[in-house]
Design a protein around this motif. Structure first.
Motif, PDB file in Angstrom:
ATOM      1  N   ALA A 190       0.842  -1.196   0.000  1.00 41.62           N
ATOM      2  CA  ALA A 190       0.000   0.000   0.000  1.00 41.62           C
ATOM      3  C   ALA A 190       0.878   1.248   0.000  1.00 41.62           C
ATOM      4  CB  ALA A 190      -0.915  -0.012   1.217  1.00 41.62           C
ATOM      5  N   LYS A 191       1.640   1.373  -1.033  1.00 38.92           N
ATOM      6  CA  LYS A 191       2.576   2.497  -1.086  1.00 38.92           C
ATOM      7  C   LYS A 191       1.843   3.766  -1.487  1.00 38.92           C
ATOM      8  CE  LYS A 191       7.120   0.584  -1.801  1.00 38.92           C
ATOM      9  NZ  LYS A 191       8.157   0.307  -2.778  1.00 38.92           N
ATOM     10  N   GLY A 192       2.134   4.803  -0.790  1.00 40.13           N
ATOM     11  CA  GLY A 192       1.535   6.087  -1.156  1.00 40.13           C
ATOM     12  C   GLY A 192       2.390   6.799  -2.185  1.00 40.13           C
ATOM     13  N   SER A 193       2.114   8.049  -2.397  1.00 35.35           N
ATOM     14  CA  SER A 193       2.895   8.808  -3.377  1.00 35.35           C
ATOM     15  C   SER A 193       4.250   9.161  -2.765  1.00 35.35           C
ATOM     16  CB  SER A 193       2.148  10.087  -3.755  1.00 35.35           C
ATOM     17  OG  SER A 193       1.965  10.858  -2.586  1.00 35.35           O
ATOM     18  N   ALA A 194       5.221   9.262  -3.605  1.00 34.57           N
ATOM     19  CA  ALA A 194       6.563   9.552  -3.126  1.00 34.57           C
ATOM     20  C   ALA A 194       6.681  11.020  -2.758  1.00 34.57           C
ATOM     21  CB  ALA A 194       7.570   9.202  -4.214  1.00 34.57           C
ATOM     22  N   VAL A 195       7.343  11.263  -1.642  1.00 36.03           N
ATOM     23  CA  VAL A 195       7.611  12.640  -1.238  1.00 36.03           C
ATOM     24  C   VAL A 195       9.098  12.868  -1.416  1.00 36.03           C
ATOM     25  CG1 VAL A 195       7.508  14.291   0.644  1.00 36.03           C
ATOM     26  CG2 VAL A 195       5.794  12.475   0.483  1.00 36.03           C
ATOM     27  N   SER A 196       9.455  13.893  -2.158  1.00 37.75           N
ATOM     28  CA  SER A 196      10.891  14.125  -2.335  1.00 37.75           C
ATOM     29  C   SER A 196      11.330  15.242  -1.409  1.00 37.75           C
ATOM     30  CB  SER A 196      11.194  14.457  -3.795  1.00 37.75           C
ATOM     31  OG  SER A 196      10.513  15.623  -4.166  1.00 37.75           O
ATOM     32  N   PHE A 197      12.554  15.106  -0.940  1.00 34.88           N
ATOM     33  CA  PHE A 197      13.085  16.045   0.040  1.00 34.88           C
ATOM     34  C   PHE A 197      14.116  16.948  -0.619  1.00 34.88           C
ATOM     35  CE2 PHE A 197      12.155  12.058   2.355  1.00 34.88           C
ATOM     36  CZ  PHE A 197      11.071  12.529   3.086  1.00 34.88           C
ATOM     37  N   PRO A 198      14.202  18.168  -0.133  1.00 29.49           N
ATOM     38  CA  PRO A 198      15.232  19.053  -0.699  1.00 29.49           C
ATOM     39  C   PRO A 198      16.636  18.572  -0.323  1.00 29.49           C
ATOM     40  CG  PRO A 198      14.029  20.138   1.074  1.00 29.49           C
ATOM     41  CD  PRO A 198      13.335  18.838   0.817  1.00 29.49           C
ATOM     42  N   VAL A 199      17.539  18.705  -1.279  1.00 28.80           N
ATOM     43  CA  VAL A 199      18.916  18.260  -1.085  1.00 28.80           C
ATOM     44  C   VAL A 199      19.823  19.444  -1.334  1.00 28.80           C
ATOM     45  CG1 VAL A 199      20.675  16.647  -1.837  1.00 28.80           C
ATOM     46  CG2 VAL A 199      18.284  15.985  -1.929  1.00 28.80           C
ATOM     47  N   GLU A 200      20.823  19.618  -0.459  1.00 28.60           N
ATOM     48  CA  GLU A 200      21.797  20.671  -0.763  1.00 28.60           C
ATOM     49  C   GLU A 200      23.184  20.224  -0.345  1.00 28.60           C
ATOM     50  OE1 GLU A 200      21.100  24.166   1.437  1.00 28.60           O
ATOM     51  OE2 GLU A 200      20.586  23.120   3.286  1.00 28.60           O
ATOM     52  N   ILE A 201      24.159  20.892  -0.951  1.00 28.49           N
ATOM     53  CA  ILE A 201      25.544  20.534  -0.656  1.00 28.49           C
ATOM     54  C   ILE A 201      25.947  21.250   0.637  1.00 28.49           C
ATOM     55  CG2 ILE A 201      26.581  22.396  -2.030  1.00 28.49           C
ATOM     56  CD1 ILE A 201      28.535  20.167  -3.040  1.00 28.49           C
ATOM     57  N   VAL A 202      26.603  20.520   1.544  1.00 23.73           N
ATOM     58  CA  VAL A 202      26.988  21.131   2.825  1.00 23.73           C
ATOM     59  C   VAL A 202      28.446  20.796   3.116  1.00 23.73           C
ATOM     60  CG1 VAL A 202      24.716  21.169   3.903  1.00 23.73           C
ATOM     61  CG2 VAL A 202      26.100  19.098   4.018  1.00 23.73           C
ATOM     62  N   HIS A 203      29.008  21.560   4.001  1.00 22.94           N
ATOM     63  CA  HIS A 203      30.394  21.310   4.423  1.00 22.94           C
ATOM     64  C   HIS A 203      30.419  21.236   5.936  1.00 22.94           C
ATOM     65  CE1 HIS A 203      31.630  22.199   0.332  1.00 22.94           C
ATOM     66  NE2 HIS A 203      30.835  23.269   0.389  1.00 22.94           N
ATOM     67  N   PRO A 204      30.008  20.103   6.507  1.00 24.20           N
ATOM     68  CA  PRO A 204      30.013  20.002   7.974  1.00 24.20           C
ATOM     69  C   PRO A 204      31.429  20.000   8.521  1.00 24.20           C
ATOM     70  CG  PRO A 204      29.346  17.931   6.959  1.00 24.20           C
ATOM     71  CD  PRO A 204      29.579  18.890   5.853  1.00 24.20           C
ATOM     72  N   LYS A 205      31.545  20.470   9.740  1.00 26.54           N
ATOM     73  CA  LYS A 205      32.883  20.572  10.339  1.00 26.54           C
ATOM     74  C   LYS A 205      33.332  19.215  10.874  1.00 26.54           C
ATOM     75  CE  LYS A 205      32.319  25.314  11.692  1.00 26.54           C
ATOM     76  NZ  LYS A 205      31.696  26.091  12.759  1.00 26.54           N
ATOM     77  N   GLY A 206      34.615  19.049  10.951  1.00 27.56           N
ATOM     78  CA  GLY A 206      35.179  17.863  11.582  1.00 27.56           C
ATOM     79  C   GLY A 206      35.102  16.627  10.743  1.00 27.56           C
ATOM     80  N   MET A 207      34.750  16.795   9.496  1.00 25.59           N
ATOM     81  CA  MET A 207      34.659  15.630   8.631  1.00 25.59           C
ATOM     82  C   MET A 207      35.980  15.435   7.909  1.00 25.59           C
ATOM     83  SD  MET A 207      31.872  14.066   8.790  1.00 25.59           S
ATOM     84  CE  MET A 207      30.317  14.290   9.605  1.00 25.59           C
ATOM     85  N   PRO A 208      36.290  14.229   7.529  1.00 27.85           N
ATOM     86  CA  PRO A 208      37.553  13.977   6.837  1.00 27.85           C
ATOM     87  C   PRO A 208      37.581  14.696   5.481  1.00 27.85           C
ATOM     88  CG  PRO A 208      36.150  12.055   6.768  1.00 27.85           C
ATOM     89  CD  PRO A 208      35.504  13.011   7.696  1.00 27.85           C
ATOM     90  N   PRO A 209      38.780  15.003   4.970  1.00 23.26           N
ATOM     91  CA  PRO A 209      38.891  15.681   3.680  1.00 23.26           C
ATOM     92  C   PRO A 209      38.565  14.707   2.547  1.00 23.26           C
ATOM     93  CG  PRO A 209      41.044  15.095   4.453  1.00 23.26           C
ATOM     94  CD  PRO A 209      40.083  14.680   5.553  1.00 23.26           C
ATOM     95  N   ALA A 210      38.530  15.263   1.340  1.00 22.72           N
ATOM     96  CA  ALA A 210      38.314  14.495   0.120  1.00 22.72           C
ATOM     97  C   ALA A 210      36.960  13.822   0.108  1.00 22.72           C
ATOM     98  CB  ALA A 210      39.421  13.460  -0.102  1.00 22.72           C
ATOM     99  N   LEU A 211      36.035  14.404   0.869  1.00 18.19           N
ATOM    100  CA  LEU A 211      34.666  13.905   0.809  1.00 18.19           C
ATOM    101  C   LEU A 211      33.739  15.077   0.535  1.00 18.19           C
ATOM    102  CD1 LEU A 211      34.182  11.355   3.714  1.00 18.19           C
ATOM    103  CD2 LEU A 211      34.423  10.902   1.287  1.00 18.19           C
ATOM    104  N   THR A 212      32.680  14.815  -0.200  1.00 17.98           N
ATOM    105  CA  THR A 212      31.675  15.834  -0.452  1.00 17.98           C
ATOM    106  C   THR A 212      30.383  15.367   0.193  1.00 17.98           C
ATOM    107  OG1 THR A 212      32.741  16.205  -2.549  1.00 17.98           O
ATOM    108  CG2 THR A 212      30.588  17.221  -2.247  1.00 17.98           C
ATOM    109  N   PHE A 213      29.746  16.267   0.896  1.00 17.95           N
ATOM    110  CA  PHE A 213      28.540  15.884   1.612  1.00 17.95           C
ATOM    111  C   PHE A 213      27.318  16.559   1.027  1.00 17.95           C
ATOM    112  CE2 PHE A 213      31.809  14.875   4.602  1.00 17.95           C
ATOM    113  CZ  PHE A 213      31.356  13.692   5.154  1.00 17.95           C
ATOM    114  N   TYR A 214      26.278  15.797   0.929  1.00 15.21           N
ATOM    115  CA  TYR A 214      24.982  16.359   0.560  1.00 15.21           C
ATOM    116  C   TYR A 214      24.054  16.118   1.737  1.00 15.21           C
ATOM    117  CZ  TYR A 214      26.456  16.903  -4.243  1.00 15.21           C
ATOM    118  OH  TYR A 214      27.097  17.308  -5.367  1.00 15.21           O
ATOM    119  N   SER A 215      23.255  17.087   2.031  1.00 10.13           N
ATOM    120  CA  SER A 215      22.360  16.963   3.178  1.00 10.13           C
ATOM    121  C   SER A 215      20.922  16.886   2.693  1.00 10.13           C
ATOM    122  CB  SER A 215      22.572  18.181   4.088  1.00 10.13           C
ATOM    123  OG  SER A 215      21.364  18.542   4.666  1.00 10.13           O
ATOM    124  N   VAL A 216      20.218  15.879   3.170  1.00 10.03           N
ATOM    125  CA  VAL A 216      18.803  15.735   2.848  1.00 10.03           C
ATOM    126  C   VAL A 216      18.019  16.267   4.027  1.00 10.03           C
ATOM    127  CG1 VAL A 216      16.980  14.105   2.263  1.00 10.03           C
ATOM    128  CG2 VAL A 216      19.330  13.671   1.517  1.00 10.03           C
TER     129      VAL A 216
END
Lengths: 610, 628
Positions: free
Chosen positions: A84-110
């Motif tokens: 009984a799946k309903g309609s899909a809800v899509s969430f906004p996504v943006e690129i973020v740069h959280p602190k304390g994260m290892p280098p050479a990674l790109t983060f996207y936040s949902v």
């Protein structure tokens, strides 16, 4: 293989990084589709909040080497469970740069608008599309070689969160697999490679894998695509698309043999681009497919009420590294794409290319609005670079506003509708026709004025007067000529009445005709007198006067003789003379008449020439 | 005019050429000349010179103007029609026109140096002498004038003799007597085939066939004689010019198909005159009879004469037809016919005068109807000719097969490939026919193109094409050529391909570099490419590039143009590699292999000869650079 070393190195570095959030991924299923030139990764993440705080964002991590190929990312969740799946809800996504994260990674936040409470869980569907992530290896092949590509991925889901259970399946095209990295729990099943399940892995786990396989599908890349959408409120949307296409697969080297290509097309030149399919909207018309040197005759079109498909074939089969450029254009009915809301009009039209196999490096969409549009705004489902231009077309005064949207790395997933809102008054449609009408109107008016107005500067200058006089003289001479001509016509008719006489012997009719003609001739000679008088007084006529006088004299002479002849003939008929007798009597007169007639004609011609 | 097929042949989009512009310039110059002649206005004379300049800019055919107008002036002077208007029309044209023409780079000093222009200067002198004579005649009494005439004539003869002698000496000192090859081939139709193969090799420079006259001019061919007669009836300066124009252009078109283009406007003008004269007669007789139509007497009178008129008409028509028919078989008779027409002229004239006003109503209406019908059919023919014969662009070929239209778009395929997949500064060598196309469509530099001024360059390419592979590679390499393009029709049966043009390459090449000899390529005087062909032929570059791997298509290597199996079927290319071949094999592009691949073999040889003197080297270079 240097890339793999890099990845290994920073994987080791990652292991020491602490977990920042209380989220746990209880289950991750990833499916990677490698059957086309774009890599589509569909991940189903089951997110659980193990902490106590409300969490409103989920971080997705990609190594930079992958992130630079990332073209499209969407996260959605289907509400409800099971069937009984309903309609899909899509969430906004943006690129973020959280602190304390290892280098050479790109983060996207949902961002989760509702947030995730304590102990709650959520199933997140993430679709990531990478463009250009398949690298041909070897980079140069001959016509006979097959095209092999390599693909780098991690067997463990790279995430800032701990993952409990995960699995990965890689779908390959139905062809040979050259090699792939084998780690624990690796299975191959037909053209699908399965990794996992792996359990209880810490955050930032990473295990690089490489798949080297045969991919003979064409790598059509449009380095630049300019779509120009021109709105005409007269009922037409004209779309023009300029493609700059390159085969982005393994470079072709050595000879190209048409013979091999034609004889064994699937062995020799398997990876060549033979044709592309453009899926156009229904009710499309006036389609063309051309390049700078004219129409390209190798295209095919069919369609029904739902869609129109155009098969376009480049001028030549495209091998790795070969380029071509072409333009397709089509017209669409306006009412399918232009709508109105809140007093504003908006265009609702698709963003990407109608050719699905093509990925685009730089896409420029230009929406040309009619002249006089104002208050323009754009709404697009994903971020694009916006700009404005002005385009001048026929009969434009201030130019048409052009909305320019630019986006790099476009994949078929970007083929969504976007809207351009603007204000436009229907009356402005009429400006151009009115301009034309008034232009022509004024042209004609000036012509009329010019023809009727007397533009000479001095009304008393001798040359002007002379011209006036000369005009008068000419008019008079023209009238004289007319009169003479009419006289001559009457002469002809007299002759005709004589012939009648000879045929019927009706003397009375002939006499009455004669009388009528006499009267006419007298009237004519009366008319002639004032004309001659005016000519005599005019100094300009000096040159032409003698001729005219001579003409009039000759004509009078002719007239007299004609009359005389007529009388003679009629007389002799009354006396019932024989035909021969009449002829004898008239012969001499006839000769003179002919001679005079000749002279009069010559004089007329002469005056004509003057 | 715009409808005449032969004009269309040059102005449709597919083969738009500078002639299309030139013909307008030509006609405009003539128009202004006649306008000047009629008005005697210096303003139009200046315009005329400018129009002439425009013509010089656009086409080499301007020499036609600069010879035709003096001819006409001379004709006017000889027939005693000299007037100040003629002087005004001619003198400024020569002076201004020559000055302006020499501004055009291609013409330059040729405007005063070559024999094509001498006629105009000669007539220029003559017209001045005549003008002087008329002037003196005006100021002197008749008696004095006679004395002066004898005086002037005696001096004039001496001066003219001296000038002529100098001229002849000058002209005779140059080998072609100052005439360029093209002009000479016009005056002597056999000249080009004897001395300049490059001019003769162009199909447009061949004499036309009779069907092509009918195809191009159609109804006009029949109207032109009528127009000539109409021109004679009031013979003025202008109409004599038109007659001169048509006569010369008929001759020129007889020599070269291409100059049919010059004939077309002349024929149009002529038939325009004829039609307008005919309509004039018919409408006037209708106009005369309409008011009198109610009178029975009138009509009877008309009918009595109508029989004779119709008879006369028929006679006139048959005469015209005969003229037209006679014109076909022999051009030599033309002058005779002219005379005949002259003889006919007074009689026709008097006939026309007599019957001017008594053509019957029905006859003239029917005649007008027929003329309109004729015009309509002509329009239909022109549209058909334009659509079928001339609109098909020469680079896209079509064939009708049982399953519909088949398009051969190979040329553009190849050009598009060149333009997108080669470097911008790469140079492409091909036979010159494809030069302009390659430049325009592929945007690449070519070695020779359709501008055939430089015979030596074309001969160099011809030599390369007829040399064996290695020698050809060296020639092309020295020309910095990267790609070689050949057109090959053997697979689909496209007859105008490079193999069929090859003999011209040999001839043109051999004309400059004597080591290429035509007989080497012919077996018993026959040009063949089958097993009987000569080894020189089978080893030349053109043969190899055309037939490379051709045998693998059908196993027999059957050439569908020459209708034979080729002579040498299996061979490999050592200095060239195939880089592109179009869908129907019509265009094949080869790349020159870089030198390092082939230096190994030579290096050994040169090492063995390393100790030898530089003399061999010089000999070697002599052999390798045949154009030095």
């Amino acid at each position: 293989m240097g890339l793999r070393f890099d990845l290994l190195l920073f994987t080791i570095a990652l292991l020491s990084v602490p977990v920042l959030s209380d989220l746990i991924l209880s289950r991750v299923d990833r499916r990677i589709d490698l059957t086309s030139q774009v890599v589509r990764t569909t991940s189903t993440l089951k997110v659980e909040n193990a902490g106590s705080d409300l969490v409103s964002e989920v971080l997705l991590a990609f190594p930079d080497s992958q992130a630079k190929h990332l073209a499209y990312l969407s996260a959605s969740s289907t509400e409800g469970k099971g069937k009984a799946k309903g309609s899909a809800v899509s969430f906004p996504v943006e690129i973020v740069h959280p602190k304390g994260m290892p280098p050479a990674l790109t983060f996207y936040s949902v961002s989760l608008p509702k947030g995730l409470g304590k102990g709650d869980s959520l199933t997140l569907d993430v679709l990531v599309v990478f463009k250009g992530a398949l690298q041909p290896f070897p980079e140069k092949i001959t016509q006979a070689d097959i095209q092999l590509v390599v693909f780098y991925e991690t067997a463990y889901y790279l995430s800032p969160y701990a993952v409990k259970v995960q699995s990965l399946s890689v779908k390959l095209p139905d062809a040979r697999i050259e090699s792939f990295t084998k780690i624990e729990n690796t299975k191959i099943h037909g053209s699908e490679i399965k990794y996992g399940p792996y359990e209880n892995l810490p955050p930032f786990s990473y295990s690089p894998i490489v798949v080297h396989f045969e991919a003979n599908q064409p790598f059509a890349i449009a380095q630049e695509l300019v779509r120009e959408i021109e709105i005409s409120h007269w009922g037409n949307v004209q779309v023009t698309e300029h493609y700059n296409l390159v085969h982005g697969g393994a470079q072709s080297k050595g000879e190209f043999s048409r013979l091999d290509f034609q004889a064994r097309p699937h062995v020799r030149g398997a990876s060549a681009i033979r044709h592309l399919v453009a899926k156009l909207p229904p009710r499309v018309h006036s389609i063309y497919y051309r390049d700078e040197i004219g129409n390209i005759s190798t295209s095919n079109l069919w369609g029904d009420h739902k869609k129109t498909e155009m098969v376009i074939e480049p001028r030549y089969p495209m091998f790795g590294g070969w380029r071509t450029a072409f333009t397709i254009g089509y017209s669409l009915p306006l009412q399918d794409f232009l709508f109105q809301s809140d007093g504003k009009r908006y265009v609702n039209i698709s963003f990407g290319s109608p050719v699905n196999e093509v990925v685009i490096d730089t896409l420029i969409v230009k929406v040309v609005l009619p002249e006089g549009s104002a208050d323009i705004s754009v709404s697009a489902p994903f971020p694009v670079k916006q700009g404005q231009e002005t385009k001048f077309s026929h009969l434009d005064l201030v130019g048409r506003p052009v909305v320019v949207l630019e986006k790099t790395n476009v994949v078929p997933e970007h083929n969504q509708h976007f809207q351009v809102y603007y204000k436009f008054s229907s009356l402005s449609m009429l400006t151009e026709p009115l301009m034309l009408i008034s232009g022509f109107f004024f042209l004609f008016v000036t012509c009329i004025v010019y023809m009727h107005a007397d533009l000479s500067i001095s009304k008393s200058s001798p040359s002007y007067l002379a011209k006036l006089q000369w005009d008068e003289v000419q008019a008079a001479v023209q009238q004289v000529r007319n009169i003479i001509n009419r006289c001559l016509m009457i002469h002809d008719k007299l002759e005709a009445s004589l012939r009648d006489l000879s045929r019927t012997g009706d003397v009375q009719a002939c006499k009455s005709a004669r009388k009528a003609f006499d009267g006419l001739l007298k009237d004519l000679s009366k008319d002639l007198k004032p004309l001659l008088a005016s000519l005599q007084t005019s100094p300009q006529a000096a040159q032409i006067l003698p001729k005219v006088e001579e003409l009039v004299g000759k004509e009078r002479d002719l007239q007299e003789r004609m009359m005389a002849k007529h009388s003679t003939v009629v007389d002799s008929y009354e006396k019932k003379s024989s035909g021969r007798e009449i002829e004898n009597r008239v012969a001499l007169q006839q000769q003179k008449i002919t001679a005079l007639r000749q002279e009069v004609d010559d004089l007329l011609d002469l005056i004509d020439e003057i | 005019m715009q409808r005449v097929p032969s004009y269309i042949s040059r102005s449709v989009a597919g083969s738009y050429d500078n002639e299309a512009v030139a013909i307008f310039a030509l006609i405009f110059t003539f128009y202004l000349y006649i306008k000047t002649l009629n008005t005697g206005s210096l303003f139009y004379a200046t315009l005329n010179a400018i129009a002439y300049f425009y013509m010089v800019c656009s086409w080499g055919g301007y020499t036609f103007i600069i010879n035709l107008i003096p001819m006409h002036v001379l004709l006017c002077i000889v027939t005693g029609r000299y007037s100040s208007r003629l002087y005004i029309a001619y003198a400024p044209l020569v002076v201004l026109g020559t000055l302006l023409a020499s501004l055009v780079p291609v013409v330059g000093f040729n405007a005063v140096m070559t024999s094509e222009h001498f006629a105009s200067f000669l007539v220029f002198i003559i017209i001045h002498v005549v003008a002087l004579v008329y002037y003196i005649k005006g100021i002197l009494s008749p008696k004095m004038f006679k004395v002066a005439v004898t005086f002037v004539v005696s001096i004039g003869v001496v001066v003219c003799g001296a000038v002529l002698a100098v001229l002849i000496a000058l002209v005779a000192s140059s080998p072609t007597k100052g005439w360029s090859g093209r002009s000479l081939s016009l005056l002597d139709p056999t000249y080009a085939s004897k001395y300049i193969p490059i001019i003769a090799s162009v199909s447009e420079h061949q004499p036309p066939t009779w069907p092509s006259y009918f195809m191009d001019i159609n109804v006009l061919a029949f109207l032109v004689p009528a127009g000539i007669i109409a021109c004679f009836s009031p013979l003025s300066d202008a109409s004599s010019f038109v007659i001169l124009y048509i006569v010369t252009s008929v001759y020129f078109s007889g020599v070269m198909v291409r100059l049919m283009l010059v004939l077309a406007p002349a024929a149009c003008i002529m038939s325009g005159i004829a039609l307008s004269a005919a309509f004039d007669v018919f409408t006037r007789s209708i106009k005369f009879q309409l008011p009198g139509a109610t009178e029975n007497s009138e009509r009877d009178a008309g009918e009595t004469s109508s029989n004779s008129v119709v008879a006369q008409n028929d006679v006139a028509k048959t005469e015209k037809n005969e003229d037209a028919v006679k014109e076909r078989p022999s051009k030599k008779n033309r002058k005779k016919e002219k005379e005949k027409e002259n003889v006919e002229k007074p009689s026709v004239k008097s006939q026309i005068k007599k019957k001017l006003l008594i053509l019957p109503l029905e006859a003239s209406i029917i005649a007008i109807f027929l003329l309109v019908l004729l015009g309509a059919f002509y329009v239909v023919h022109c549209v058909w000719a334009a659509a079928e014969a001339y609109s098909a662009p020469s680079i896209v070929l079509t064939s009708h097969s049982h399953d519909g239209l088949h398009v051969f778009d190979d040329f553009r395929e190849a050009y598009a490939w060149l333009s997108h997949n080669t470097e911008v500064d790469d140079k492409v060598a091909s036979w010159w026919d494809y030069g302009y196309q390659t430049t325009a469509m592929a945007n690449r530099t070519v070695i020779v193109d359709n501008n055939t001024w430089n015979n030596t360059h074309i001969a160099t390419v011809g030599t390369a094409m007829s040399s064996p592979e290695k020698a050809a590679w060296e020639i092309f390499n020295s020309l910095d050529v990267k790609y070689v393009l050949v057109v090959f029709g053997g697979l689909v049966g496209y007859p105008s391909d490079d193999i069929n043009k090859f003999l011209w390459m040999v001839r043109i090449g051999g004309g400059v570099f004597p080591h290429i000899k035509e007989p080497d390529y012919l077996r018993d005087g026959q040009y063949r490419i089958d097993s009987q062909a000569t080894p020189t032929m089978l080893n030349c570059l053109m043969y190899k590039l055309s037939y490379y791997r051709f045998v693998e298509t059908d196993g027999k290597a059957f050439d569908r143009v020459r209708r034979t199996e080729i002579g040498k079927k299996y061979f490999k290319l050592t200095h060239f590699e195939e880089v592109f071949t179009t869908h129907h094999w019509m265009v094949r592009i080869y790349k020159l292999k870089p030198p390092k691949n082939r230096i190994r073999g030579r290096a050994k040889k040169s090492k063995s000869k390393a100790s030898s003197t530089t003399g061999t080297k010089r000999i070697g270079t002599k052999k390798k650079n045949p154009w030095h």
